[in-house]
Motif scaffolding. Structure first.
Motif, PDB file in Angstrom:
ATOM      1  N   ALA A 535       0.814  -1.215   0.000  1.00 17.68           N
ATOM      2  CA  ALA A 535       0.000   0.000   0.000  1.00 17.68           C
ATOM      3  C   ALA A 535       0.845   1.261   0.000  1.00 17.68           C
ATOM      4  O   ALA A 535       0.335   2.350  -0.293  1.00 17.68           O
ATOM      5  CB  ALA A 535      -0.938   0.004   1.203  1.00 17.68           C
ATOM      6  N   GLY A 536       2.128   1.142   0.308  1.00 11.64           N
ATOM      7  CA  GLY A 536       2.982   2.315   0.323  1.00 11.64           C
ATOM      8  C   GLY A 536       3.131   2.963  -1.041  1.00 11.64           C
ATOM      9  O   GLY A 536       3.231   4.193  -1.157  1.00 11.64           O
ATOM     10  N   GLY A 537       3.146   2.156  -2.124  1.00 10.00           N
ATOM     11  CA  GLY A 537       3.249   2.732  -3.461  1.00 10.00           C
ATOM     12  C   GLY A 537       2.052   3.588  -3.798  1.00 10.00           C
ATOM     13  O   GLY A 537       2.196   4.711  -4.320  1.00 10.00           O
ATOM     14  N   GLY A 538       0.849   3.104  -3.515  1.00  6.45           N
ATOM     15  CA  GLY A 538      -0.338   3.907  -3.757  1.00  6.45           C
ATOM     16  C   GLY A 538      -0.444   5.087  -2.830  1.00  6.45           C
ATOM     17  O   GLY A 538      -0.939   6.158  -3.214  1.00  6.45           O
ATOM     18  N   ALA A 539       0.031   4.937  -1.590  1.00  2.00           N
ATOM     19  CA  ALA A 539      -0.013   6.041  -0.638  1.00  2.00           C
ATOM     20  C   ALA A 539       0.862   7.198  -1.104  1.00  2.00           C
ATOM     21  O   ALA A 539       0.499   8.373  -0.937  1.00  2.00           O
ATOM     22  CB  ALA A 539       0.442   5.555   0.742  1.00  2.00           C
ATOM     23  N   LEU A 540       1.996   6.886  -1.709  1.00  6.21           N
ATOM     24  CA  LEU A 540       2.875   7.947  -2.206  1.00  6.21           C
ATOM     25  C   LEU A 540       2.207   8.705  -3.349  1.00  6.21           C
ATOM     26  O   LEU A 540       2.328   9.934  -3.455  1.00  6.21           O
ATOM     27  CB  LEU A 540       4.194   7.330  -2.668  1.00  6.21           C
ATOM     28  N   LYS A 541       1.488   8.004  -4.185  1.00  7.39           N
ATOM     29  CA  LYS A 541       0.762   8.670  -5.280  1.00  7.39           C
ATOM     30  C   LYS A 541      -0.344   9.561  -4.734  1.00  7.39           C
ATOM     31  O   LYS A 541      -0.557  10.680  -5.233  1.00  7.39           O
ATOM     32  CB  LYS A 541       0.190   7.612  -6.219  1.00  7.39           C
ATOM     33  N   VAL A 542      -1.070   9.090  -3.724  1.00  8.99           N
ATOM     34  CA  VAL A 542      -2.135   9.895  -3.129  1.00  8.99           C
ATOM     35  C   VAL A 542      -1.559  11.161  -2.495  1.00  8.99           C
ATOM     36  O   VAL A 542      -2.134  12.257  -2.628  1.00  8.99           O
ATOM     37  CB  VAL A 542      -2.910   9.055  -2.097  1.00  8.99           C
ATOM     38  N   LEU A 543      -0.434  11.042  -1.819  1.00  9.14           N
ATOM     39  CA  LEU A 543       0.197  12.229  -1.227  1.00  9.14           C
ATOM     40  C   LEU A 543       0.636  13.215  -2.305  1.00  9.14           C
ATOM     41  O   LEU A 543       0.564  14.436  -2.104  1.00  9.14           O
ATOM     42  CB  LEU A 543       1.400  11.805  -0.381  1.00  9.14           C
ATOM     43  N   ASN A 544       1.048  12.717  -3.441  1.00  7.29           N
ATOM     44  CA  ASN A 544       1.422  13.596  -4.545  1.00  7.29           C
ATOM     45  C   ASN A 544       0.234  14.453  -4.973  1.00  7.29           C
ATOM     46  O   ASN A 544       0.354  15.675  -5.149  1.00  7.29           O
ATOM     47  CB  ASN A 544       1.945  12.752  -5.698  1.00  7.29           C
ATOM     48  N   PHE A 545      -0.951  13.834  -5.127  1.00  5.30           N
ATOM     49  CA  PHE A 545      -2.142  14.581  -5.523  1.00  5.30           C
ATOM     50  C   PHE A 545      -2.629  15.478  -4.394  1.00  5.30           C
ATOM     51  O   PHE A 545      -3.150  16.577  -4.656  1.00  5.30           O
ATOM     52  CB  PHE A 545      -3.247  13.602  -5.925  1.00  5.30           C
ATOM     53  N   ALA A 546      -2.493  15.043  -3.159  1.00  8.28           N
ATOM     54  CA  ALA A 546      -2.992  15.834  -2.038  1.00  8.28           C
ATOM     55  C   ALA A 546      -2.158  17.082  -1.792  1.00  8.28           C
ATOM     56  O   ALA A 546      -2.692  18.111  -1.336  1.00  8.28           O
ATOM     57  CB  ALA A 546      -3.016  14.984  -0.769  1.00  8.28           C
ATOM     58  N   LEU A 547      -0.876  17.031  -2.101  1.00 11.83           N
ATOM     59  CA  LEU A 547       0.008  18.172  -1.820  1.00 11.83           C
ATOM     60  C   LEU A 547       0.244  19.044  -3.043  1.00 11.83           C
ATOM     61  O   LEU A 547       0.504  20.246  -2.900  1.00 11.83           O
ATOM     62  CB  LEU A 547       1.359  17.663  -1.300  1.00 11.83           C
ATOM     63  N   SER A 548       0.146  18.486  -4.233  1.00 13.98           N
ATOM     64  CA  SER A 548       0.480  19.248  -5.438  1.00 13.98           C
ATOM     65  C   SER A 548      -0.697  20.069  -5.932  1.00 13.98           C
ATOM     66  O   SER A 548      -0.596  21.290  -6.096  1.00 13.98           O
ATOM     67  CB  SER A 548       0.958  18.295  -6.541  1.00 13.98           C
ATOM     68  N   GLY A 549      -1.826  19.397  -6.197  1.00 13.47           N
ATOM     69  CA  GLY A 549      -2.970  20.111  -6.747  1.00 13.47           C
ATOM     70  C   GLY A 549      -2.786  20.401  -8.218  1.00 13.47           C
ATOM     71  O   GLY A 549      -1.748  20.123  -8.822  1.00 13.47           O
ATOM     72  N   SER A 550      -3.811  20.981  -8.822  1.00 12.04           N
ATOM     73  CA  SER A 550      -3.742  21.348 -10.231  1.00 12.04           C
ATOM     74  C   SER A 550      -3.113  22.721 -10.378  1.00 12.04           C
ATOM     75  O   SER A 550      -2.977  23.478  -9.420  1.00 12.04           O
ATOM     76  CB  SER A 550      -5.155  21.349 -10.847  1.00 12.04           C
ATOM     77  N   SER A 551      -2.760  23.056 -11.607  1.00  7.72           N
ATOM     78  CA  SER A 551      -2.086  24.328 -11.856  1.00  7.72           C
ATOM     79  C   SER A 551      -2.992  25.521 -11.634  1.00  7.72           C
ATOM     80  O   SER A 551      -2.531  26.617 -11.331  1.00  7.72           O
ATOM     81  CB  SER A 551      -1.536  24.346 -13.284  1.00  7.72           C
ATOM     82  N   SER A 552      -4.304  25.335 -11.760  1.00  4.45           N
ATOM     83  CA  SER A 552      -5.241  26.445 -11.626  1.00  4.45           C
ATOM     84  C   SER A 552      -5.864  26.536 -10.240  1.00  4.45           C
ATOM     85  O   SER A 552      -6.731  27.370 -10.013  1.00  4.45           O
ATOM     86  CB  SER A 552      -6.359  26.306 -12.669  1.00  4.45           C
ATOM     87  N   SER A 553      -5.449  25.680  -9.322  1.00  2.36           N
ATOM     88  CA  SER A 553      -6.053  25.670  -7.992  1.00  2.36           C
ATOM     89  C   SER A 553      -5.378  26.700  -7.105  1.00  2.36           C
ATOM     90  O   SER A 553      -4.252  27.119  -7.333  1.00  2.36           O
ATOM     91  CB  SER A 553      -5.943  24.278  -7.375  1.00  2.36           C
ATOM     92  N   SER A 554      -6.102  27.072  -6.074  1.00  5.94           N
ATOM     93  CA  SER A 554      -5.543  28.015  -5.107  1.00  5.94           C
ATOM     94  C   SER A 554      -4.538  27.306  -4.211  1.00  5.94           C
ATOM     95  O   SER A 554      -4.516  26.077  -4.120  1.00  5.94           O
ATOM     96  CB  SER A 554      -6.663  28.614  -4.254  1.00  5.94           C
ATOM     97  N   THR A 555      -3.716  28.069  -3.563  1.00 12.29           N
ATOM     98  CA  THR A 555      -2.618  27.505  -2.773  1.00 12.29           C
ATOM     99  C   THR A 555      -2.951  27.367  -1.304  1.00 12.29           C
ATOM    100  O   THR A 555      -2.193  26.733  -0.579  1.00 12.29           O
ATOM    101  CB  THR A 555      -1.375  28.402  -2.920  1.00 12.29           C
ATOM    102  N   ASN A 556      -4.070  27.933  -0.856  1.00 10.24           N
ATOM    103  CA  ASN A 556      -4.348  27.919   0.585  1.00 10.24           C
ATOM    104  C   ASN A 556      -4.551  26.504   1.117  1.00 10.24           C
ATOM    105  O   ASN A 556      -3.944  26.095   2.103  1.00 10.24           O
ATOM    106  CB  ASN A 556      -5.571  28.782   0.885  1.00 10.24           C
ATOM    107  N   ILE A 557      -5.431  25.742   0.470  1.00 10.53           N
ATOM    108  CA  ILE A 557      -5.729  24.410   0.966  1.00 10.53           C
ATOM    109  C   ILE A 557      -4.528  23.493   0.842  1.00 10.53           C
ATOM    110  O   ILE A 557      -4.262  22.661   1.705  1.00 10.53           O
ATOM    111  CB  ILE A 557      -6.962  23.828   0.233  1.00 10.53           C
TER     112      ILE A 557
END
Length: 781
Positions: A535-557
């Protein structure tokens, strides 16, 4: 006439005996009546005998003494004018044996000269399912030929089949209304209705006939059948729709077997197939078909084989619709759907109604199918009656709950990855506040009439409405099962990967990211990484999406998410992965292709390795590459969103990691930067020399833009991010700045490489905040 003749001849006396006795003597049968034997064995009927009856009983088949004729006659009966009562030629005798066995009946057929044992005619009140089983068995005995099909695929032939189908459906509705308490009255009609539905399977060979299904109201009749009281009728409709809406039909060459006038042997063109598929799917969606098949899921019992097949067909149908939508086939709007438009609506509302919709938008807005998927994922695999874990493979005879659960996770992942769900202004509900699954087939008979009406939805202790489900919590609980252990079978491994994909895709929306952080999802992902399980491989991918966000998203969250990551001890987990230390890398499960023993042996023996071992080695290599890619993206997200005003001293704690151990993290970043710069240049060079570049030039595609895309895919994107990570360390630490300059000189490069990478990165970024930060790095590095 024969019976009357026998009765007449039996009473005619010839020489002190009946005609039958005379015939017996002529044939050679002994006259046993005088001896009074109780049983004369005989394998077949040899003619009537006075005082005996032919039957089968406990002594076997033969002539038994007729006890009724042996009884004394009444005193007032002189026997002179009274006829002897003769048994009929076909006689049924019921006799109970001494052992109190079940009664048996024997029937003699004089025309065939044989005996036959028949069951007793005990009329019992049978249930609907028993009647259906009897009717199906009778139908199978009567119809052992091929199933009913439509041979004439022209408009006339389909119109005739449509009329027959609607006639059978109307008759079924009438019979059900008249005999709702007696299923025996309409059971055979429903079997005929099932045949009428199944005959439309043959239309898949000629997609030109799809428009006739809508023109002659066949689709309207199918939608009515989806709401039928008998779930088997609804399952028949779904199975036909699965055949007709198969995406593979768009890739097959089809002949116009149902040719019209002037279309002799015409081949159906790809555009015709697309248009006809669009007509059929559009009529299905506008007629409320998605809501009906979702409601049918509520009355299926997966422990029953037929119902499990029905659930699988519904999931397959939705999957086919998603594939068609993803391929750009479906072009329909909801202007004519629903309950009908009001003539007094505003022009703005009418324009919204005319906007094209996707299958995902219809599923999320018009149905509770998404909620059913979450509820099905939440269920365990112990769906069998014996309570054991089900890992049965998919076969035609049984569909295990684990397979249905896996299919549900695949659909959930596909829906959440669709652009219509991840959009910011789609109006779709976030995962933590999904409406509960509901079905029109829910049993409301037990509702207490004296009970007061339900109050408005209230908020529970966690501030969420009680009539909603928390999809985010469901995904996290599914992952938590494997936080300390690996999946044991391949089905569970694929299910876990689908859950990670669904969770990662949902984090493209900021509202879901906030719920993810609040539900301590970051802490759970870090725990999976610390345990170094699959599960660590998938967890690393989830953290990537949770911390990076899209290019048009705000930075606060996302800044809050990064600060939470640092406060939860994430730096101690991510930096060993960033440094590519083997002791910190999660190991894939043994049931996966990348975690098998072949993956470790593959490639060591060179060409002597088997193809299976080479595939396993490539899978393990992709696993390691994905770990490195996600680690780089997470590191860039931390340097992007954590500023000097961050909470928990996150900025200082991150910067210290680059300085400690003689700036070894900076050395690793330089190594990655030069590595991916070389890969990107090679990918760009190979594209210019490939046939794809020539084809693009001939078709008028911008060659420079296509080459840039190949460069970014080949490693240019990671090169840009490693340049930004190095700039973060150099700008905020003089020691790191001097160390980076010295190391670049030793490798025959310079700081100019970093500046060129940042300049190219800034030209590609659309977010103003991110772009201003990169420009600052370029100015100060």
């Amino acid at each position: 006439f024969f019976d009357r003749y026998q009765r007449t001849m039996s009473n005619v006396s010839v020489g002190g005996g009946s005609v039958t006795d005379v015939l017996d003597r002529v044939i050679g049968l002994p006259d046993n009546s005088s001896r009074g034997e109780s049983f004369i064995p005989s394998k077949k009927f040899s003619g009537s005998k006075p005082g005996y009856v032919f039957r089968s009983s406990n002594l076997g088949t033969g002539y038994y003494l007729d006890k009724q004729q042996q009884q004394p006659r009444s005193s007032d009966d002189d026997g002179s004018n009274q006829r002897e009562t003769k048994r009929p030629r076909f006689e049924v005798v019921n006799e109970q044996s001494n052992n109190n066995e079940q009664q048996r009946s024997v029937r003699f057929d004089a025309s065939r000269d044989t005996t036959q044992l028949i069951p007793p005619n005990n009329k019992q009140h049978l249930t609907g399912s028993e009647l259906l089983a009897q009717a199906e068995q009778a139908q199978q005995q009567q119809q052992q030929s091929t199933p009913k099909t439509i041979h004439d695929l022209s408009s006339r032939g389909i119109q005739s089949s449509s009329i027959s189908f609607h006639r059978t459906l109307t008759k079924n509705q009438l019979l059900r209304a008249q005999h709702h308490d007696n299923p025996e009255k309409f059971m055979m009609n429903e079997l005929a209705l099932n045949d009428e539905i199944q005959q439309f399977n043959s239309l898949a060979v000629n997609m030109r006939s799809y428009s006739y299904l809508v023109q002659f109201d066949v689709m309207e009749g199918w939608l009515t059948c989806l709401n039928h009281e008998n779930s088997d009728v609804a399952m028949s409709v779904v199975s036909v729709l699965v055949e007709l809406m198969d995406p593979l039909l768009l890739q097959e060459e089809q002949d116009s077997s149902g040719k019209e006038d002037g279309e002799e042997g015409a081949i159906i063109t790809p555009m015709e197939r697309l248009d006809n598929m669009n007509i059929l799917v559009g009529a299905f969606v506008k007629g409320g078909g998605l809501d009906l098949i979702t409601s049918n899921l509520g009355r299926y019992d997966e422990s029953v084989e037929e119902d499990a097949k029905g659930v699988e067909d519904v999931l397959t149908l939705v999957e086919s619709l998603l594939d068609l939508d993803r391929a750009g086939v479906l072009q329909f709007d909801n202007s004519s759907g629903g309950d009908g438009g009001d003539a007094e609506k505003d022009d703005a509302e009418k324009e919204m109604k005319k906007m094209p919709l996707s299958i995902v938008s219809c599923i999320c807005q018009q149905t509770t199918f998404l909620s059913w998927l979450f509820q099905r994922i939440e269920q365990s695999n112990d769906g069998d009656s014996d309570g054991t874990e089900t890992t049965i493979p998919v076969t035609d005879s049984s569909i295990s709950p684990a397979v249905i659960k896996l299919h549900a996770s695949e659909l959930l992942s596909a829906i959440l990855q669709h652009e219509d769900y991840s959009g910011e202004t789609n109006g779709l509900c976030k995962l933590s506040c999904l409406q509960k699954y509901s079905s029109v087939f829910d049993d409301d008979d037990d509702v207490d009439l004296d009970k007061k009406p339900a109050a408005a939805p209230t908020e529970g202790e966690n501030g969420k409405k009680e009539d909603t489900i928390d999809g985010m919590e469901t995904l996290l609980l599914a992952i938590a099962t494997y936080r300390k252990q690996d999946p044991q079978v391949e089905v569970d491994c694929e299910f876990l990967e689908n859950v990670f994909d669904a969770l990662a895709a949902s984090l493209l929306r900021e509202d879901n990211v906030a719920d993810f952080v609040e539900a301590e999802g970051i802490e759970l992902m870090l725990r999976c990484l610390r345990q170094k399980v699959h599960a660590g491989g998938g967890a690393l991918k989830v953290l990537n999406f949770a911390l990076s966000g899209s290019s048009s998203s705000s930075t606060n969250i996302y800044r809050t998410a990064c600060e939470t990551f640092v406060s939860a001890g994430g730096l101690k987990v991510i930096f060993p992965l960033y440094m590519s230390r083997k002791s910190a890398i999660p190991c894939p499960a043994a049931c996966s292709e990348g975690g098998s023993n072949l993956a470790k042996k593959g490639g060591k023996n060179g060409s002597s390795s088997s193809k299976r071992a080479k595939r396993a080695a490539q899978a393990r290599k992709r696993w390691l590459v994905e770990i490195e890619r996600n680690a780089i993206n997470i590191m860039y997200a931390l340097t992007r969103h954590i500023d000097q005003d961050a909470s928990y001293d996150a900025h200082e704690r991150l910067l210290v990691k680059f300085v400690e151990e003689e700036c070894e993290k900076c050395d690793r970043t330089i190594e990655l930067c030069l590595k991916y710069d070389e890969k990107a240049r090679i990918a760009e060079y190979q594209y210019f020399r490939s046939d794809a570049a020539e084809e693009a030039e001939q078709t008028g595609v911008d060659i420079e833009l296509a080459a840039l895309d190949a460069k970014l895919r080949g490693g240019g994107d990671l090169f840009h991010r490693t340049c930004a990570i190095l700039s973060f360390a150099c700008v905020f630490s003089k020691r790191c700045h001097e160390h980076v300059r010295d190391q670049l000189k030793m490798k025959g490069s310079g700081i100019t490489v970093i500046k060129e990478g940042l300049t190219e990165f800034a030209a590609l970024v659309a977010d103003r905040t991110q772009k201003s930060q990169i420009e600052r790095f370029i100015a100060e590095i």
